[in-house]
Design a protein around this motif. Structure first.
Motif, short mmCIF file in Angstrom:
data_model
loop_
_atom_site.label_atom_id
_atom_site.label_comp_id
_atom_site.label_asym_id
_atom_site.label_seq_id
_atom_site.Cartn_x
_atom_site.Cartn_y
_atom_site.Cartn_z
N ARG A 6 0.84 -1.21 0.00
CA ARG A 6 0.00 0.00 0.00
C ARG A 6 0.86 1.25 0.00
NH1 ARG A 6 -3.10 -2.21 4.13
NH2 ARG A 6 -2.21 -0.70 5.55
N ILE A 7 1.92 1.24 0.79
CA ILE A 7 2.81 2.40 0.88
C ILE A 7 3.54 2.59 -0.44
CG2 ILE A 7 4.87 3.31 2.00
CD1 ILE A 7 3.82 2.01 4.60
N ALA A 8 3.98 1.50 -1.06
CA ALA A 8 4.73 1.58 -2.30
C ALA A 8 3.85 2.05 -3.45
CB ALA A 8 5.36 0.23 -2.62
N ALA A 9 2.59 1.69 -3.46
CA ALA A 9 1.68 2.06 -4.54
C ALA A 9 1.05 3.40 -4.22
CB ALA A 9 0.62 0.98 -4.71
N ARG A 10 1.72 4.46 -4.57
CA ARG A 10 1.25 5.80 -4.24
C ARG A 10 1.10 6.61 -5.51
NH1 ARG A 10 1.45 5.99 1.01
NH2 ARG A 10 1.20 8.19 1.31
N LYS A 11 0.25 7.61 -5.47
CA LYS A 11 0.03 8.50 -6.61
C LYS A 11 0.17 9.93 -6.12
CE LYS A 11 -3.43 9.75 -10.06
NZ LYS A 11 -2.45 10.42 -10.85
N ALA A 12 1.00 10.68 -6.78
CA ALA A 12 1.14 12.10 -6.45
C ALA A 12 -0.15 12.81 -6.82
CB ALA A 12 2.31 12.70 -7.21
N THR A 13 -0.64 13.66 -5.91
CA THR A 13 -1.91 14.34 -6.10
C THR A 13 -1.79 15.78 -5.61
OG1 THR A 13 -3.04 12.26 -5.66
CG2 THR A 13 -4.37 14.24 -5.56
N ASN A 14 -2.42 16.68 -6.29
CA ASN A 14 -2.46 18.07 -5.85
C ASN A 14 -3.73 18.29 -5.04
OD1 ASN A 14 -0.09 18.81 -7.20
ND2 ASN A 14 -1.20 19.15 -9.10
N LEU A 15 -3.59 18.90 -3.89
CA LEU A 15 -4.73 19.20 -3.03
C LEU A 15 -4.69 20.68 -2.65
CD1 LEU A 15 -4.51 16.23 -0.51
CD2 LEU A 15 -6.13 16.48 -2.37
N SER A 16 -5.85 21.23 -2.39
CA SER A 16 -5.94 22.57 -1.85
C SER A 16 -6.40 22.44 -0.42
CB SER A 16 -6.95 23.40 -2.65
OG SER A 16 -6.51 23.55 -3.97
N LEU A 17 -5.56 22.87 0.51
CA LEU A 17 -5.86 22.75 1.93
C LEU A 17 -5.80 24.12 2.60
CD1 LEU A 17 -3.60 19.64 2.65
CD2 LEU A 17 -6.08 19.65 2.30
N ASP A 18 -6.54 24.25 3.67
CA ASP A 18 -6.55 25.47 4.45
C ASP A 18 -5.13 25.78 4.93
OD1 ASP A 18 -6.64 26.80 7.24
OD2 ASP A 18 -8.63 27.20 6.42
N VAL A 19 -4.68 26.99 4.68
CA VAL A 19 -3.32 27.42 5.01
C VAL A 19 -3.02 27.24 6.49
CG1 VAL A 19 -1.73 29.39 5.02
CG2 VAL A 19 -3.27 29.05 3.09
N ASP A 20 -3.96 27.62 7.35
CA ASP A 20 -3.75 27.50 8.80
C ASP A 20 -3.63 26.05 9.24
OD1 ASP A 20 -3.76 30.27 9.11
OD2 ASP A 20 -5.94 30.32 9.43
#
Length: 80
Positions: A6-20
């Protein structure tokens, strides 16, 4: 799938998260990827549960009506 797989099978993803939130997490040493994954796992499980209940609502209602009318089928054997 093992934990390692599970750890090895990863996908880079862009997220928008609250700055704080990101700043607080960074200050506390929280791994954002792992925290997001855990939150997503919980949301997926909750949604699957909600959908299962929705898809099986008729059967659940029928079972509840049967028990209400006739009682539990093996109730005389209950120890509690």
């Amino acid at each position: 799938m093992t934990k390692h797989e599970r750890i090895a099978a990863r996908k880079a993803t862009n997220l928008s998260l609250d700055v704080d939130l990101v700043a607080d997490a960074k200050e506390l040493g929280i791994n954002l990827s792992r925290a997001c994954e855990e939150g997503l796992r919980k949301e997926i499980a909750a949604e699957r549960g909600r959908r299962w209940q929705e898809e099986n609502a008729v059967g659940i209602a029928a079972s509840n009506a049967y028990v209400e009318k006739y009682g539990l089928p093996l109730e005389k054997y209950r120890m509690f």
